[in-house]
Design a protein around this motif. Structure first.
Motif, mmCIF file in Angstrom:
data_model
loop_
_atom_site.group_PDB
_atom_site.id
_atom_site.type_symbol
_atom_site.label_atom_id
_atom_site.label_comp_id
_atom_site.label_asym_id
_atom_site.label_seq_id
_atom_site.Cartn_x
_atom_site.Cartn_y
_atom_site.Cartn_z
ATOM 1 N N ASN A 59 81.338 59.304 2.820
ATOM 2 C CA ASN A 59 81.851 57.937 2.868
ATOM 3 C C ASN A 59 81.164 57.161 4.005
ATOM 4 O OD1 ASN A 59 83.443 55.804 2.009
ATOM 5 N ND2 ASN A 59 85.168 56.365 3.323
ATOM 6 N N TRP A 60 79.940 56.739 3.741
ATOM 7 C CA TRP A 60 79.141 56.099 4.782
ATOM 8 C C TRP A 60 78.297 54.968 4.194
ATOM 9 C CZ3 TRP A 60 74.199 56.382 3.116
ATOM 10 C CH2 TRP A 60 73.798 57.501 2.378
ATOM 11 N N GLU A 61 77.777 54.151 5.088
ATOM 12 C CA GLU A 61 76.732 53.185 4.762
ATOM 13 C C GLU A 61 75.619 53.355 5.792
ATOM 14 O OE1 GLU A 61 77.870 49.111 5.205
ATOM 15 O OE2 GLU A 61 78.557 49.358 7.275
ATOM 16 N N LEU A 62 74.387 53.213 5.345
ATOM 17 C CA LEU A 62 73.239 53.292 6.237
ATOM 18 C C LEU A 62 72.589 51.913 6.297
ATOM 19 C CD1 LEU A 62 71.128 54.757 7.976
ATOM 20 C CD2 LEU A 62 69.966 55.441 5.864
ATOM 21 N N LEU A 63 72.616 51.310 7.481
ATOM 22 C CA LEU A 63 72.029 49.991 7.676
ATOM 23 C C LEU A 63 70.655 50.163 8.329
ATOM 24 C CD1 LEU A 63 75.326 49.845 8.614
ATOM 25 C CD2 LEU A 63 74.770 47.432 8.361
ATOM 26 N N ILE A 64 69.611 49.898 7.562
ATOM 27 C CA ILE A 64 68.248 50.055 8.045
ATOM 28 C C ILE A 64 67.692 48.681 8.376
ATOM 29 C CG2 ILE A 64 65.945 50.943 7.546
ATOM 30 C CD1 ILE A 64 67.235 52.697 5.359
ATOM 31 N N VAL A 65 67.260 48.502 9.615
ATOM 32 C CA VAL A 65 66.682 47.230 10.046
ATOM 33 C C VAL A 65 65.195 47.435 10.293
ATOM 34 C CG1 VAL A 65 66.742 45.360 11.722
ATOM 35 C CG2 VAL A 65 68.860 46.531 11.081
ATOM 36 N N ALA B 35 72.225 45.169 12.877
ATOM 37 C CA ALA B 35 73.028 46.100 12.078
ATOM 38 C C ALA B 35 74.480 46.113 12.542
ATOM 39 C CB ALA B 35 72.428 47.498 12.155
ATOM 40 N N LEU B 36 74.692 46.063 13.845
ATOM 41 C CA LEU B 36 76.067 46.074 14.373
ATOM 42 C C LEU B 36 76.846 44.848 13.899
ATOM 43 C CD1 LEU B 36 75.407 47.299 18.039
ATOM 44 C CD2 LEU B 36 76.547 48.587 16.223
ATOM 45 N N CYS B 37 76.165 43.735 13.760
ATOM 46 C CA CYS B 37 76.831 42.521 13.270
ATOM 47 C C CYS B 37 77.139 42.586 11.772
ATOM 48 C CB CYS B 37 75.961 41.300 13.555
ATOM 49 S SG CYS B 37 75.829 40.886 15.309
ATOM 50 N N LYS B 38 76.399 43.416 11.040
ATOM 51 C CA LYS B 38 76.552 43.503 9.589
ATOM 52 C C LYS B 38 77.410 44.696 9.141
ATOM 53 C CE LYS B 38 73.619 40.101 8.653
ATOM 54 N NZ LYS B 38 74.025 38.860 7.947
ATOM 55 N N MET B 39 77.685 45.639 10.039
ATOM 56 C CA MET B 39 78.349 46.890 9.634
ATOM 57 C C MET B 39 79.775 46.642 9.156
ATOM 58 S SD MET B 39 79.067 48.792 13.276
ATOM 59 C CE MET B 39 80.076 48.055 14.558
ATOM 60 N N LYS B 40 80.243 47.549 8.290
ATOM 61 C CA LYS B 40 81.585 47.457 7.716
ATOM 62 C C LYS B 40 82.476 48.639 8.110
ATOM 63 C CE LYS B 40 79.729 45.102 3.616
ATOM 64 N NZ LYS B 40 79.528 45.181 2.135
ATOM 65 N N GLY B 41 81.912 49.661 8.701
ATOM 66 C CA GLY B 41 82.660 50.882 8.972
ATOM 67 C C GLY B 41 83.704 50.736 10.061
ATOM 68 N N ASN B 42 84.689 51.621 10.032
ATOM 69 C CA ASN B 42 85.642 51.686 11.142
ATOM 70 C C ASN B 42 85.219 52.728 12.178
ATOM 71 O OD1 ASN B 42 86.156 53.579 9.175
ATOM 72 N ND2 ASN B 42 88.362 53.256 9.109
#
Length: 272
Positions: free
Chosen positions: A32-38, A75-82
Motif C-alpha cells: 500500500n504505497w505510492e512512489l513519487l519520482i521527481v 514530492a513532499l508537496c504532492k504526497m498523499k501518504g500518512n
C-alpha cells in the motif's frame, strides 16, 4: 491500521541505476504505497527508464534542474501518504523495508520516526562496505545535534506524517540536508528502529558522501542554520562545531590524504 506510505525519489541523470531502484519498490512485501519520482532536469535516458514501468502506484514529475532538496520538496508537496520515506535513485530498498518499519509504528503508535539497518555497498551492489545499525531509542533531537551515529545514517527514516507540520528541505543545501531536515521536525518526537535491513546504499564516485568539499560546505550551512534558528545553548553549539571539525579533519586526513585541507578546516571552524 492500513497505512499508506509515500516514497520520495529524486532523480538526476540516474539512468544507470534507477530501474533497479524502482523495481525494489515494486518488490515490497508491503504493497500500500505510492512512489513519487521527481526527474530533476536529467539530460540522459532517465525519463525513458522510468516510462518502462506501468505500475499505477508510480507518480512521475519533471522539473528543471534545481537540486536534490528541491526535488524532494516537490514530492513532499504532492504526497498523499500518512507515512513517508525516501529512496535515492541509485539505492535499493530490501523487500521488507516498508513492512518492517510500519510494524514498529503499529506496535508503538506514539513513535514519529522509524529507522533500520543500512548496508553500504560498492557500485555494483556486490561487495558490502559497512553496516549501519541504530542503537538509540527515544527523543533524537539532541543526538542529531551531536551528529550521532546512534540514530543518523542519512535519508533512511520513515516518518509519520502530521497535518500541522510543513515538511521541507533547505533548497540551498546539497549535503547534510537530511540532518538539517530531521532537526527541523524532531523536537519532542520519538525515534525507534527495526533491526531489519531497510536500505542498501550504493557508494559511487558521485555519492554525496564522496564529495568532501560539498560535505564541508553543507556542514557550514548546517551550523549557521542551527545557530540562527534553533536557539540552543552555547555548550551544544560548541559541541556541534567540535563534531563537524572532527569529521572533516578525519575525512581529509584519512580519506583524501590531504593534510593541507585538514589544517585549513581546523582554522576555518575555529573562527566560525
Amino acid at each position: 491500521m492500513n497505512p499508506f506510505v509515500s516514497i520520495v525519489m529524486p532523480a538526476y541523470n540516474a539512468s544507470d541505476y534507477i530501474s533497479d531502484a524502482i523495481q525494489s519498490v515494486i518488490n515490497q512485501t508491503f504493497m500500500n504505497w505510492e512512489l513519487l519520482i521527481v526527474n530533476d532536469g536529467s539530460t540522459d535516458s532517465t525519463k525513458n527508464k522510468i516510462s518502462y514501468f506501468k505500475d499505477k502506484r508510480l507518480r512521475y514529475f519533471f522539473q528543471k534542474n534545481k537540486g536534490v532538496s528541491a526535488a524532494r520538496n516537490l514530492a513532499l508537496c504532492k504526497m498523499k501518504g500518512n507515512f513517508f520515506c525516501f529512496l535515492d535513485a541509485d539505492d535499493i530498498m530490501p523487500p521488507d523495508s516498508l513492512l518492517s518499519r510500519i510494524n514498529i509504528f503499529k506496535i508503538k503508535p506514539d513513535t514519529s520516526f522509524v529507522d533500520g539497518m543500512v548496508i553500504s555497498k560498492d557500485e555494483k551492489m556486490r561487495k558490502t562496505i559497512r553496516y549501519f545499525v541504530p542503537s538509540f531509542k527515544g527523543y533524537p533531537y539532541n543526538e542529531l545535534l551531536k551528529i550521532s551515529q546512534k540514530c543518523l545514517f542519512g535519508p533512511s527514516w520513515m516518518i509519520k506524517r502530521e497535518t500541522d507540520v510543513t515538511y521541507l528541505f533547505n533548497e540551498r543545501m546539497t549535503h547534510a540536508e537530511d540532518l538539517c531536515f530531521y532537526l527541523s521536525i524532531s523536537k519532542g518526537k520519538k525515534y525507534d528502529f527495526t533491526t531489519d535491513e531497510v536500505l542498501h546504499y550504493r557508494i559511487t564516485e558521485f555519492s554525496a558522501m564522496s564529495d568532501f568539499a560539498g560535505l564541508e560546505t553543507g556542514y557550514i550551512q548546517l551550523y549557521d542554520i542551527v545557530k540562527a534558528e534553533h536557539y540552543i545553548n552555547w555548550t551544544k553549539l560548541v559541541y556541534l562545531k567540535y563534531k563537524i571539525t572532527r569529521i572533516m579533519l578525519l575525512s581529509y586526513l584519512f580519506h583524501k590524504k590531504s593534510p593541507f585541507n585538514a589544517l585549513r578546516v581546523f582554522f576555518r571552524y575555529i573562527f566560525l
